[in-house]
Write a protein that holds these residues in place. Sequence first.
Motif, PDB file in Angstrom:
ATOM      1  N   LEU A  37      -0.015   4.921   1.513  1.00 24.81           N
ATOM      2  CA  LEU A  37      -0.969   5.754   2.239  1.00 24.81           C
ATOM      3  C   LEU A  37      -0.495   7.194   2.113  1.00 24.81           C
ATOM      4  CD1 LEU A  37      -0.832   2.826   3.836  1.00 24.81           C
ATOM      5  CD2 LEU A  37      -2.628   3.963   5.150  1.00 24.81           C
ATOM      6  N   THR A  48      -5.504   5.865   0.057  1.00 24.21           N
ATOM      7  CA  THR A  48      -4.876   4.550   0.090  1.00 24.21           C
ATOM      8  C   THR A  48      -4.843   3.957  -1.317  1.00 24.21           C
ATOM      9  OG1 THR A  48      -5.678   4.170   2.335  1.00 24.21           O
ATOM     10  CG2 THR A  48      -4.950   2.242   1.096  1.00 24.21           C
ATOM     11  N   ARG A 108       0.824  -1.211   0.000  1.00 29.18           N
ATOM     12  CA  ARG A 108       0.000   0.000   0.000  1.00 29.18           C
ATOM     13  C   ARG A 108       0.859   1.262   0.000  1.00 29.18           C
ATOM     14  NH1 ARG A 108      -4.155   0.083   4.900  1.00 29.18           N
ATOM     15  NH2 ARG A 108      -2.187   0.215   6.033  1.00 29.18           N
TER      16      ARG A 108
END
Length: 245
Positions: free
Chosen positions: A154, A201, A152
């Motif tokens: 963020l 995200t 991911r």
Amino acid sequence: MKMVKIALFVVAIVASSFGSAYAAVNLEPINAFFNKGVSFVLKGDLWQPKDESGKPLTPIFYNGNNYLPVRAVAEALKIPIDYDADSQTIFIGGKPGEKRPIFATPMEIDNIYVTQSKDPNETMVKGKQFEEVLKIDQYGDVEFTIDRKFKRLLLDAAVISPGEHEVEFSLYNSGTAAGSAASTVLEKHTISPEDGIKQLTFNVEGLEKIKIHVQSPNLNPYIYARILDTSYFDNGNSAAKDSSK
């Protein structure tokens, strides 16, 4: 003929000399053979496994199974792999809990439309002081090299005064193997001036290099967007949703 099962042989490259206590407890000798007759097809194409130096690898045949170094298989399948020598642990698919701030990640910016700033007057965003930000006042691209180590991104971002327009943050695959797919938007998120600081995200799993393109959806010339130093890459749940801070 008995079907030969395929297995993965976890091979860790460690120091050339093992301690006698370690060898006695953990290493067990076997009688095995190099199987030069087997071939591999990966996703429809003939595949030759290779080591880190590019040397072709031959599978080891032992007890009815063909074994290959896990690194060669992970690289072919675009799965991150790491080895921790202290704990003798091989991590396949990323280290759990690993986290890396964006400013500690290899990054490329155009230095014209995107600039890094530590100026306190420019790092004050929505009433909160940050140490470092990326300024995108018109539009711009930021590229990060992550080598498939994270799932991911963020991204903490905001639109500051006098920004009046919505701003789009679009994710692209900018790896060398992306080819024509490099022009395809993988994900897109929008921030409005009224949103405050927002966390976006993005799913970056399996990507070597990514590009974040920032602009107004209506191509308005001035957007006054900021990407904050609290942004980071990690191996958390890639299905997570945007959340306001």
